[in-house]
Design an enzyme around this catalytic site. Structure first.
Site, PDB file in Angstrom:
ATOM      1  N   HIS A 180      38.938 -29.332  60.004  1.00  0.00           N
ATOM      2  CA  HIS A 180      37.611 -28.742  60.078  1.00  0.00           C
ATOM      3  C   HIS A 180      36.550 -29.749  59.677  1.00  0.00           C
ATOM      4  O   HIS A 180      36.837 -30.752  59.041  1.00  0.00           O
ATOM      5  CB  HIS A 180      37.510 -27.499  59.183  1.00  0.00           C
ATOM      6  CG  HIS A 180      37.906 -27.742  57.757  1.00  0.00           C
ATOM      7  ND1 HIS A 180      39.201 -27.611  57.310  1.00  0.00           N
ATOM      8  CD2 HIS A 180      37.183 -28.112  56.671  1.00  0.00           C
ATOM      9  CE1 HIS A 180      39.263 -27.877  56.019  1.00  0.00           C
ATOM     10  NE2 HIS A 180      38.049 -28.189  55.603  1.00  0.00           N
ATOM     11  N   CYS A 192      36.952 -26.785  47.420  1.00  0.00           N
ATOM     12  CA  CYS A 192      37.385 -27.999  48.108  1.00  0.00           C
ATOM     13  C   CYS A 192      36.144 -28.748  48.564  1.00  0.00           C
ATOM     14  O   CYS A 192      35.038 -28.205  48.511  1.00  0.00           O
ATOM     15  CB  CYS A 192      38.312 -27.672  49.294  1.00  0.00           C
ATOM     16  SG  CYS A 192      37.515 -26.775  50.645  1.00  0.00           S
TER      17      CYS A 192
END
Length: 657
Positions: A67, A180
């Protein structure tokens, strides 16, 4: 918004095949391209690879979710692919990846889509759901499986929200934070894994997610106070001051996804250490489990270097502009400040550059001891820069002082940090009634006094070392300075932004410091360092331009950007290529950079600017030959790489036979 509103049938590939990780990403990007939501395919692809450089987005159990959130995306979107034969995607469990989703997120404040993407991430934690996706025979069946699972998930989320008030009233056994670097997938998957495992173990847990859309399910003081401990599963810095005095276990976000039970047991079985974060500083999230002493030292050093660089670059370039502007003072002792305009740039630049050593030491110390280490670290850096010693206290004659330089500042940073830690540990035995004055009074007074005494005692030693080193460098003959330029130039390509690169760069910037006493020799060193760092992206750019059949179309398009990266002294532009083919790229770039650095020194090129690349050529001494050194090194590196690297088949390169 539903998941299937972001995932169209044409962006789903059933029964895909990929030769390796890069090939899998390339095929997913092509699927994403069909949706028309990516305005710059090359930039988006580069962003996906950049995210992979943080760590593989493979989750294990055959799943991967590459991503990127970037301005190259105009609207959120998904692409998906099943791979019956699997592909090696650097999964943590070593198993091949058979199910992949690619996420494209726009870099905007409107983050409505993130809720949908997080829901998909959590659905992928269910093995039965994933197996149904793998078994789908068509894209329509694939999407139907997602719709059904999302309906069930939304109902479960509503039930969870209804039960939250009751849980809040009863309190929690433990609390957690997940995060993250991009805050899109792993943040929510770790939260889901922890929640599911805690429920299975009969425990109550509240997990705060710090994703791209901001913090969700935020922990309250009451939540924290009632919990037995805290889990931090994150790959970025988390503010930990609110957990002072609580058992806290910190680890990478991947462990939250793959080892939730082990993390819960660390806290519930009393093995998590008590967190002390006096002064309320933010602390790094990474655990120290299995971390080597060298890596800890390197992290502290890089914290100092990263905070120092803006002062070095801003101050250095402003100082360089002063010399460029001051043509009337050329050849005089006032060169650089003989006219008001030049004096303006030199004064501002000099003051900014002069903060280099205190900033370096201060932020090394704060990395070690959090906020209480900052003041002692700054003071230690100032003492290192000035060279204060006990003899000075008797005479107050500043003309006798000799700076300990860069080496003394490094020592001061580490010494201040560990001295402050020692003071904090000693103060643990003080009455709790004094807790409030520790960070505001006890730590800064004792820490500053301690590092001051230490530096007064040791500065003469560092001054002697610094003087000897500078004398050696200043006395190097032409042949020796060429060897030094060759070595430093080559180091800039060893890891392109890593420890070797940073060591060479920091050595070059330290040589520019007026307190180093190196003068022109320091500028020769800096010129070699900068030209060496410019070469790697230019090697890639030249090879992808003139040896097209060695590269895919995607590589060739990305290679064009490296002309700008190289000329701007941004070595990191070559990282995606080095990561994909280190065996060919790294040796070629190292040789090219070493040649460029050596030639720059041989030509006597000088640079008063610590950054800027070709854009500051106007202030480079002997600029024409400096650019020649850059060109020769880049061409040699390009030829080595291009003749060493085998041509690709036409179907891979996209070129006709």
């Amino acid at each position: 918004m539903r998941i299937t509103s972001l995932l169209k049938p044409e962006a789903v590939k059933i029964g895909g095949v990929a030769s390796d990780k890069d090939d899998a990403i390339a095929k997913l990007v092509k699927l994403m391209e069909t949706q028309g939501n990516v305005v710059d395919i090359d930039a988006y692809t580069e962003a996906v690879h950049a995210r992979e450089s943080f760590g593989s987005t493979a989750l294990g159990e055959g799943i991967a979710i590459p991503h990127a959130k970037t301005a190259a995306v105009s609207a959120p979107g998904l692409a998906a692919m099943t791979l019956p034969d699997g592909v090696d995607y650097d999964a943590p469990d070593g198993l091949p990846t058979t199910l992949m989703f690619l996420i494209a997120a726009p870099d905007t404040k409107a983050d409505v889509h993130l809720e949908v993407l997080s829901r998909l991430s959590m659905l992928l934690m269910d093995p039965e759901f994933c197996n149904k996706l793998r078994a789908a025979k068509s894209s329509e069946e694939f999407l139907a499986v997602i719709d059904a699972a999302e309906d069930a998930k939304v109902a479960a989320e509503n039930a969870k929200a209804a039960a939250a008030a009751t849980a809040d009233a009863a309190g929690y056994d433990l609390v957690a934070i997940t995060a993250c670097p991009t805050g899109i997938a792993h943040t929510y998957m770790a939260a889901e894994a922890l929640e599911n495992k805690a429920k299975e173990m009969g425990l109550r847990i509240k997990v705060e997610t710090q994703g791209s859309a901001g913090a969700k399910n935020v922990l309250t003081p009451e939540d924290i106070a009632g919990a037995k401990g805290v889990i931090i599963a994150a790959d970025k810095n988390i503010e930990l001051s609110r957990f002072d005095g609580k058992p806290l276990y910190s680890c990478p976000v991947s462990r939250g996804i793959n080892e939730p039970e082990a993390l819960i047991n660390e806290v519930m079985e009393g093995r998590a250490p008590i967190h002390h974060n006096a002064g309320g500083a933010a602390a790094p999230a990474a655990t120290s489990d299995g971390e080597s002493t060298w890596h800890k030292i390197y992290k502290h050093l890089m914290n100092g270097v990263s905070h120092m660089l803006p002062f070095v670059i801003g101050g250095g370039i402003l100082t360089a502009i002063a010399f460029l502007v001051d043509q009337p003072g050329l050849g005089t002792s006032a060169y650089g400040s003989s006219i008001p305009a030049a004096a303006l740039f030199k004064t501002i630049g000099g003051e900014a550059f002069g903060l280099m050593l205190p900033i370096l030491a201060g932020y090394i110390a704060s990395s070690i001891a959090d906020r209480p280490g900052l003041a002692p670290g700054f003071v230690g850096g100032l003492f290192a820069k000035a060279g204060y010693d006990f003899a000075y206290l008797g005479t107050l004659d500043a003309t006798t002082l000799v700076s300990g330089g860069f080496i003394a500042a490094l020592f001061a940073g580490f010494a201040a940090g560990y001295l402050t830690l020692g003071i904090e540990r000693a103060c643990d035995k003080l009455p709790s009634s004094l807790e409030g004055i520790k960070p505001m009074l006890i730590y800064p007074v004792l820490g500053t006094l301690a590092i001051g005494v230490v530096m007064l005692a040791l500065n003469p030693v560092f001054a002697a070392i610094n003087t000897a080193l500078n004398g050696f460098l200043a006395g190097l003959g032409t042949s020796n300075i060429v060897v030094l330029g060759l070595v430093l130039g080559g180091m800039m390509s060893v890891d392109m932004g890593g420890p070797f690169n940073k060591a060479a760069y920091v050595f070059g910037t330290a040589a520019l410091d007026p307190s180093s006493g190196l003068g022109t020799t320091g500028q020769v060193i800096m010129a070699s360092v900068m030209v060496g760092g410019m070469v790697p992206p230019l090697v890639i750019a030249l090879s992808t331009t003139f040896f097209k059949n060695r590269w895919t179309k995607q590589d060739r398009n990305a290679g064009l950007v490296n002309y700008i990266m190289g000329l701007s002294f941004i070595s990191e532009g070559a990282i995606p290529f080095a990561a994909a083919d280190p065996g060919h790229v790294l040796p070629s770039c190292i040789i090219g950079s070493a040649i460029a650095g050596g030639l720059s020194a041989a030509f006597g090129c000088t640079s008063p600017a610590p950054h800027g690349g070709a854009w500051v050529a106007a202030v480079i001494g002997n600029p024409a030959m400096w650019l020649v050194a850059c060109l020769v090194g880049s061409v040699v590196g390009c030829l080595i790489l291009s003749f060493w690297k085998k041509p690709l088949p036409p179907e891979e390169s996209g070129l006709e036979k």
